[in-house]
Scaffold this motif. Structure first.
Motif, PDB file in Angstrom:
ATOM      1  N   SER A  34     -55.922  20.233 -87.685  1.00  0.00           N
ATOM      2  CA  SER A  34     -57.576  20.406 -89.140  1.00  0.00           C
ATOM      3  C   SER A  34     -56.454  20.061 -90.648  1.00  0.00           C
ATOM      4  N   VAL A  56     -62.543  12.851 -86.378  1.00  0.00           N
ATOM      5  CA  VAL A  56     -63.377  13.665 -86.108  1.00  0.00           C
ATOM      6  C   VAL A  56     -64.627  13.705 -86.022  1.00  0.00           C
ATOM      7  N   ARG A  60     -65.252  15.784 -82.647  1.00  0.00           N
ATOM      8  CA  ARG A  60     -66.898  16.037 -82.920  1.00  0.00           C
ATOM      9  C   ARG A  60     -68.596  16.139 -82.555  1.00  0.00           C
ATOM     10  N   GLU A  64     -67.670  18.382 -75.431  1.00  0.00           N
ATOM     11  CA  GLU A  64     -66.207  19.546 -75.281  1.00  0.00           C
ATOM     12  C   GLU A  64     -66.629  19.425 -73.595  1.00  0.00           C
ATOM     13  N   ASN A  96     -60.975  19.809 -80.100  1.00  0.00           N
ATOM     14  CA  ASN A  96     -62.227  19.602 -80.657  1.00  0.00           C
ATOM     15  C   ASN A  96     -62.665  19.944 -81.813  1.00  0.00           C
ATOM     16  N   PHE A  97     -61.964  21.498 -82.037  1.00  0.00           N
ATOM     17  CA  PHE A  97     -62.242  22.475 -83.061  1.00  0.00           C
ATOM     18  C   PHE A  97     -61.774  22.495 -84.401  1.00  0.00           C
ATOM     19  N   TYR A 100     -63.436  19.980 -86.216  1.00  0.00           N
ATOM     20  CA  TYR A 100     -64.612  20.708 -87.109  1.00  0.00           C
ATOM     21  C   TYR A 100     -63.551  21.683 -87.762  1.00  0.00           C
ATOM     22  N   GLU A 103     -63.179  19.321 -90.972  1.00  0.00           N
ATOM     23  CA  GLU A 103     -64.029  19.502 -92.424  1.00  0.00           C
ATOM     24  C   GLU A 103     -63.820  20.788 -93.700  1.00  0.00           C
ATOM     25  N   LEU A 150     -65.032  29.588 -86.953  1.00  0.00           N
ATOM     26  CA  LEU A 150     -64.997  28.652 -85.529  1.00  0.00           C
ATOM     27  C   LEU A 150     -63.532  29.242 -84.614  1.00  0.00           C
ATOM     28  N   GLN A 153     -65.682  30.975 -82.391  1.00  0.00           N
ATOM     29  CA  GLN A 153     -65.970  29.731 -81.309  1.00  0.00           C
ATOM     30  C   GLN A 153     -65.173  29.831 -80.445  1.00  0.00           C
TER      31      GLN A 153
END
Length: 236
Positions: A34, A56, A60, A64, A96-97, A100, A103, A150, A153
């Motif tokens: 991230s 990204v 994103r 998944e 994957n995360f 997110y 951003e 996040l 999730q």
């Protein structure tokens, strides 16, 4: 109906450690990605921004589950290297995360008032010093609530690892228990829900502590609503 409750709890709890390993591993990897990708998207170099943006959008914008299958089933065919199921799951969760989260980092850094940047320049800080001493400490406070969501999730995403036979909690419930106790499906999955809820509450408590620490470092105080609740007051 409740005669086997202790057995159900024990069996699902056997997958708790694996779920926690996948969650913590995914959180660590996603957090690193991230910040790397989020800051890269703010780079003054076009190539760096393009690479970060490509990462990204790909991770994103695709499923998944498909990502998980691609890493676990397709990658070994292409490279001859087979990841252990748990490590494949952690890799996919992180990638994957992390997309997110990138951003979140980008938006939080851009939300720091322009005057703060100008003040750091006036103090003759280098780019690295401005980022480390002025921008990121303030941006970190803004990142905590969305990162909390996040990470919850991500926790729920660990249930997908049952597709590649990782013995986490959902696997224990759906593959180990349900075939033998079809009449107790409601109870089994209710217990599973409670396990996920408890872990998500722990994540939220940890993230709130980090948010308070980060706010204190930049001289901010908790929101008035939280103060009122802490003092035993209600919300009007």
């Amino acid at each position: 109906m409740f005669d086997n409750t202790a057995h159900f709890v024990s069996t699902i709890a056997d997958g708790l450690l694996v779920t926690l390993q996948a969650t913590v591993g995914g959180i660590v990897f996603a957090t690193i990605l991230s910040f790397v990708a989020g800051l890269a998207m703010l780079s003054r170099f076009v190539v760096v921004r393009a690479v970060a943006r490509t990462y990204v959008e790909i991770w994103r914008g695709t499923s998944e589950v498909v990502q998980l299958f691609w890493i676990y089933f397709v990658l070994p065919v292409l490279t001859g290297f087979q990841l252990l199921p748990l490590w494949a799951g952690i890799l996919v969760l992180g990638l994957n995360f992390g997309a997110y989260g990138a951003e979140i980092v980008r938006g939080s850094v851009q939300a720091v008032p322009k005057e703060q940047h100008e003040g750091a320049v006036a103090l003759n800080f280098s780019t690295g010093q401005r980022l480390r001493r002025v921008v990121l400490p303030q941006a970190l406070v803004e990142m905590m609530p969305p990162f909390n969501n996040l990470f919850i999730q991500l926790l729920k995403g660990t249930s997908l690892l049952t597709f590649i036979t990782v013995p986490e909690m959902t696997h224990q419930a759906d593959v180990v228990l349900v075939p033998s106790y079809t009449g107790d499906v409601a109870l089994i999955f209710s217990i599973l829900l409670l396990f996920y809820l408890l872990v998500s509450i722990v994540i939220t408590l940890v993230m709130r502590l980090i948010e308070r620490w980060a706010a204190a470092k930049v001289g901010r105080t908790p929101p008035k609503r939280e103060k009122a609740i802490a003092q035993g007051g209600g919300v009007a």
